[in-house]
Design a protein around this motif. Sequence first.
Motif, PDB file in Angstrom:
ATOM      1  N   ARG A  52      15.052  -9.607   8.722  1.00 52.76           N
ATOM      2  CA  ARG A  52      15.076  -9.014  10.066  1.00 52.76           C
ATOM      3  C   ARG A  52      14.472  -7.611  10.057  1.00 52.76           C
ATOM      4  NH1 ARG A  52      18.883 -11.233  13.869  1.00 52.76           N
ATOM      5  NH2 ARG A  52      19.821 -13.161  13.071  1.00 52.76           N
ATOM      6  N   ALA A  53      14.736  -6.854   8.986  1.00 57.63           N
ATOM      7  CA  ALA A  53      14.165  -5.511   8.886  1.00 57.63           C
ATOM      8  C   ALA A  53      12.635  -5.559   8.829  1.00 57.63           C
ATOM      9  CB  ALA A  53      14.727  -4.806   7.657  1.00 57.63           C
ATOM     10  N   VAL A  54      12.112  -6.511   8.035  1.00 53.95           N
ATOM     11  CA  VAL A  54      10.667  -6.650   7.946  1.00 53.95           C
ATOM     12  C   VAL A  54      10.074  -7.005   9.309  1.00 53.95           C
ATOM     13  CG1 VAL A  54       8.829  -8.108   7.007  1.00 53.95           C
ATOM     14  CG2 VAL A  54      10.613  -7.220   5.502  1.00 53.95           C
ATOM     15  N   GLU A  55      10.702  -7.967   9.990  1.00 55.52           N
ATOM     16  CA  GLU A  55      10.205  -8.344  11.315  1.00 55.52           C
ATOM     17  C   GLU A  55      10.249  -7.159  12.274  1.00 55.52           C
ATOM     18  OE1 GLU A  55      12.503 -11.629  12.649  1.00 55.52           O
ATOM     19  OE2 GLU A  55      11.788 -13.003  11.090  1.00 55.52           O
ATOM     20  N   GLY A  56      11.327  -6.380  12.224  1.00 56.78           N
ATOM     21  CA  GLY A  56      11.428  -5.223  13.094  1.00 56.78           C
ATOM     22  C   GLY A  56      10.374  -4.183  12.803  1.00 56.78           C
ATOM     23  N   LEU A  57      10.137  -3.914  11.532  1.00 56.96           N
ATOM     24  CA  LEU A  57       9.133  -2.917  11.174  1.00 56.96           C
ATOM     25  C   LEU A  57       7.721  -3.324  11.602  1.00 56.96           C
ATOM     26  CD1 LEU A  57      10.390  -2.013   7.597  1.00 56.96           C
ATOM     27  CD2 LEU A  57      10.160  -0.404   9.503  1.00 56.96           C
ATOM     28  N   LEU A  58       7.461  -4.621  11.657  1.00 56.47           N
ATOM     29  CA  LEU A  58       6.120  -5.106  11.977  1.00 56.47           C
ATOM     30  C   LEU A  58       5.936  -5.407  13.459  1.00 56.47           C
ATOM     31  CD1 LEU A  58       5.437  -7.404   8.896  1.00 56.47           C
ATOM     32  CD2 LEU A  58       4.628  -5.092   9.328  1.00 56.47           C
ATOM     33  N   GLN A  59       6.957  -5.166  14.265  1.00 60.72           N
ATOM     34  CA  GLN A  59       6.823  -5.419  15.718  1.00 60.72           C
ATOM     35  C   GLN A  59       5.769  -4.503  16.326  1.00 60.72           C
ATOM     36  OE1 GLN A  59      10.715  -4.902  17.457  1.00 60.72           O
ATOM     37  NE2 GLN A  59      11.475  -6.874  16.727  1.00 60.72           N
TER      38      GLN A  59
ATOM     39  N   ARG B 202       0.830  -1.205   0.000  1.00 60.32           N
ATOM     40  CA  ARG B 202       0.000   0.000   0.000  1.00 60.32           C
ATOM     41  C   ARG B 202       0.865   1.256   0.000  1.00 60.32           C
ATOM     42  NH1 ARG B 202      -2.937  -0.595   5.365  1.00 60.32           N
ATOM     43  NH2 ARG B 202      -2.780   1.669   5.177  1.00 60.32           N
ATOM     44  N   PRO B 203       0.520   2.264  -0.802  1.00 59.87           N
ATOM     45  CA  PRO B 203       1.302   3.499  -0.805  1.00 59.87           C
ATOM     46  C   PRO B 203       1.190   4.281   0.491  1.00 59.87           C
ATOM     47  CG  PRO B 203      -0.668   3.720  -2.185  1.00 59.87           C
ATOM     48  CD  PRO B 203      -0.567   2.274  -1.808  1.00 59.87           C
ATOM     49  N   ASP B 204       0.154   3.975   1.299  1.00 62.08           N
ATOM     50  CA  ASP B 204      -0.008   4.677   2.575  1.00 62.08           C
ATOM     51  C   ASP B 204       0.317   3.779   3.770  1.00 62.08           C
ATOM     52  OD1 ASP B 204      -2.140   2.957   2.284  1.00 62.08           O
ATOM     53  OD2 ASP B 204      -3.646   4.369   3.050  1.00 62.08           O
ATOM     54  N   ALA B 205       1.059   2.696   3.538  1.00 68.05           N
ATOM     55  CA  ALA B 205       1.416   1.795   4.636  1.00 68.05           C
ATOM     56  C   ALA B 205       2.210   2.547   5.693  1.00 68.05           C
ATOM     57  CB  ALA B 205       2.234   0.626   4.111  1.00 68.05           C
ATOM     58  N   PRO B 206       1.970   2.295   6.961  1.00 64.65           N
ATOM     59  CA  PRO B 206       2.689   3.032   8.014  1.00 64.65           C
ATOM     60  C   PRO B 206       4.164   2.667   8.113  1.00 64.65           C
ATOM     61  CG  PRO B 206       1.272   1.336   8.969  1.00 64.65           C
ATOM     62  CD  PRO B 206       0.930   1.405   7.525  1.00 64.65           C
ATOM     63  N   ALA B 207       4.548   1.489   7.605  1.00 63.16           N
ATOM     64  CA  ALA B 207       5.945   1.064   7.659  1.00 63.16           C
ATOM     65  C   ALA B 207       6.452   0.847   6.235  1.00 63.16           C
ATOM     66  CB  ALA B 207       6.086  -0.220   8.474  1.00 63.16           C
TER      67      ALA B 207
END
Length: 360
Positions: free
Chosen positions: A353-360, A52-57
């Motif tokens: 790891r970056a994806v996991e961190g962003l979604l914490q 999504r272009p408006d995703a928060p992460a």
Amino acid sequence: MTNPGLPNDFMDARTRFLTAAEEAGARVRHLEHPLPGPHGERLATDVAVLGRPDAPARLVVISGTHGVEGFAGSACQEALLKVGVAAARALVTGDLAVVVVHAINPYGFAWVRRVNEDNVDLNRNCIDFTGPVPENPGYDELADALVPDRWDAATQERTAGILLQYAERHGFDGLQEAVSMGQYKHPNGVYFGGTAPVWSRRALEDIARHDCAGAARVAILDLHTGLGPHGVGELIASHPDASGRERLADWYGAYTIPSEGTSVSAELHGDILDGFDEWLPEVELTSVAIEYGTVDIVEVANALRADAWLHAFSDPTGPDAGPIKAALHAAFAPDDSGWLTAVRERFDDVSGRAVEGLLQ
């Protein structure tokens, strides 16, 4: 993931990237560069966005900050996008978008140079040019030896002696700092930071403000080659604040900071990670460069010096060019499947790891 191998050249890399982006269903926009490549080809930085272009992460993955280093970076990005068919559902959730910036320095990539069309090192260009530029007296002392007006065997031997004498007085770290921290007085030299924001810096700022607009959290992975042990991907942070340090440790474990003397890199002036801090002041940023080692640092330095000489004092399309470009390519993009496998595996781990961190 299947190892796609290194691209043959910029156009091969761009074609493969755009094909992978289309197959992944990414939204793509093109930032056209004003100058052509060595064969008259059109150059551009391409930005592919999954999610999504408006995703928060947002996860931002950048290749080609130093043009010739884009060979490995592009291979990693192509692989990421090939997984993107599944990732659009499994990895990119409604809360996360992935922004893949291909060849932010397309001129350097196409011409097999580390620098841009102005001989500027993009990773030294993100300073405030309205005030005094950083001084580098060590480089001033070594400027004529680093990029002499001749590149014959006798000159190489003589100038190598000058550099060795400097290292004996100041230590190897002192020599590395003088050479690579960035300099703003010698436009034909190595690690020249420029006199104003260059095209690639302006393009990157546009990407930051456009593709990270509205984000609350952004992780940046800037892909580099040429420093450190062969195949090892060191994570290098620029100037993280206390909260940034905590996130880096939580997400990645080990990382280094050049200003603290823990990195294979000297401390830099004007790197692009600092640029993102300026362009996105309200966003929680977690930024690292992944620096993949290739060959001995002396071999890397000599390849850069020869290329600077070629473009300053010789003909980059003439007979001197072939061996110099081959040496530069070998120093930053080794023709070694084992090396590329290590690069890809490290990238897969860090990006995950970056994806996991962003979604914490």
